[in-house]
Design a protein around this motif. Structure first.
Motif, PDB file in Angstrom:
ATOM      1  N   LYS A   1      -7.068   5.628   6.223  1.00  0.00           N
ATOM      2  CA  LYS A   1      -5.975   5.093   6.812  1.00  0.00           C
ATOM      3  C   LYS A   1      -5.772   6.036   8.225  1.00  0.00           C
ATOM      4  O   LYS A   1      -5.564   5.310   9.139  1.00  0.00           O
TER       5      LYS A   1
ATOM      6  N   GLU B   1       0.682  -1.124   0.109  1.00  0.00           N
ATOM      7  CA  GLU B   1      -0.155   0.061   0.167  1.00  0.00           C
ATOM      8  C   GLU B   1       0.854   0.999  -0.019  1.00  0.00           C
ATOM      9  O   GLU B   1       2.061   1.208   0.268  1.00  0.00           O
TER      10      GLU B   1
ATOM     11  N   TRP C   1      -7.683   6.795   0.214  1.00  0.00           N
ATOM     12  CA  TRP C   1      -6.988   5.877   1.105  1.00  0.00           C
ATOM     13  C   TRP C   1      -6.297   6.542   2.393  1.00  0.00           C
ATOM     14  O   TRP C   1      -6.460   6.052   3.455  1.00  0.00           O
TER      15      TRP C   1
END
Length: 269
Positions: free
Chosen positions: A223, A79, A219
Motif C-alpha cells: 500500500k 481492505e 499489505w
C-alpha cells in the motif's frame, strides 16, 4: 482522490490536535463532509502528524487496523486501514496509565513485528515479511477516539472515514512477553487471553488477521509502495487485532496471556 480542499484537511487536523489535548471529541467529519473520500481521511491524518512532528514527535512504526473480515463488513470497507506510531505512544509493559489522559480508551490484542530490513512494494509477499522480521512480540494497542464514536445527535456510529482521519485511532502501544524469531512458532496459531480485573473478556487466534498476521505487514508495504513509501528497518508494525476492543477505566488491571509467548499487562488509575 481527495474531494476536500487542502485547507479543510489542515483545519480538521487542528481540530483533532486540540481534541486530544482537551479530551473532548469533535463531531464526526463524515457527517459534516459527506462527500469526503478515503484519500481525504489519510490527508487529514498526515496533516495532523505534521503538527506532531513540528512539536518534536518521532515516527517509530505503523499500525494496521480492520484486518478481520467481520470488521471490514461492519466498517463497509474492502481492505484494512493503517496509521502511524509515534515515540510518545510507546508504553512499558506493566506500566500504570491515567485513564483521564484519554477520551474513550480501549485495548486490543495484537502481535508486533520488529523489522530488521526495509520493505517496500509492489510485490511484497508474506515470505518477504518473514525474511525482513527480526522479532515478533506480544502487544497491546490502546485505541482512542478524538472523533465521536457515536454522533451527538443521531447516535449513528462513526464511519471508516473518521477512523482513518483519526490516525486509525492510535493512542498507545505496550510491548512485552517473550519476543521470538518469526519462524520459532506457528504465528497463525498464536493465541491470547485478555483479562480485565481477573476476568477473561476476550480471546482469539492471530490467524484471524488476514489468515496470517504477516499478511497485514505485506499489505501495508504494498500500500505504501504505491506512494513511493515503505517500511524501514527498526520499525514496529502492529499487525492488527485478533480480539474485539475492551473498554478501559480507572481501576482496571489488564493482563494478556499469550501462552508460550508470555504475558503482558497494564493498569489504569
Amino acid at each position: 482522490m481527495p474531494k476536500l480542499d487542502a485547507s479543510i484537511h489542515q483545519t480538521l487536523a487542528r481540530e483533532l490536535h486540540d481534541a486530544e489535548r482537551s479530551r473532548t471529541p469533535v463531531m464526526q467529519f463524515s457527517r459534516r463532509y459527506p462527500d469526503m473520500t478515503i484519500a481525504d481521511s489519510y490527508a487529514i491524518s498526515q496533516a495532523w502528524l505534521a503538527l506532531k512532528y513540528a512539536q518534536g514527535r518521532r515516527m517509530i512504526g505503523h499500525k494496521i487496523g480492520l484486518t478481520s473480515r467481520a470488521m471490514q463488513v461492519t466498517a463497509q470497507i474492502a481492505e484494512p486501514d493503517h496509521g502511524t506510531l509515534l515515540d510518545d505512544m510507546l508504553v512499558a509493559d506493566g506500566a500504570t496509565l491515567e485513564a483521564s489522559r484519554f477520551i474513550v480508551p480501549r485495548l486490543e490484542v495484537e502481535l508486533a513485528f520488529i523489522l530488521a530490513k526495509p520493505l517496500k512494494g509492489p510485490g511484497v509477499t508474506l515470505f518477504d515479511v518473514l525474511d525482513a522480521t527480526a522479532w515478533v512480540t506480544p502487544a497491546l494497542e490502546l485505541i482512542d477516539g478524538r472523533i465521536e464514536l457515536f454522533d451527538r445527535d443521531t447516535k449513528a456510529p462513526r464511519k471508516v472515514f473518521d477512523t482513518i482521519a483519526d490516525n486509525a485511532a492510535n493512542a498507545a502501544v505496550i510491548l512485552g512477553g517473550r519476543p521470538v524469531k518469526p519462524d520459532a512458532v506457528d504465528l497463525r496459531w498464536t493465541g491470547a487471553l485478555l483479562y480485565r480485573n481477573g476476568v477473561i473478556e476476550e480471546s482469539g487466534l492471530s490467524a484471524a488477521v488476514l489468515n496470517h498476521p504477516g499478511n497485514g505487514i505485506a499489505w501495508l508495504a504494498n500500500k505504501l509502495g504505491a506512494f513511493d513509501e515503505g517500511l524501514q528497518a527498526g520499525e514496529i508494525v502492529l499487525a492488527g487485532s485478533f480480539t474485539r476492543p475492551v473498554a478501559c477505566a480507572a481501576g482496571d488491571v489488564f493482563h494478556a496471556d499469550y501462552g508460550p509467548l508470555g504475558a503482558i499487562g497494564v493498569r489504569f488509575v
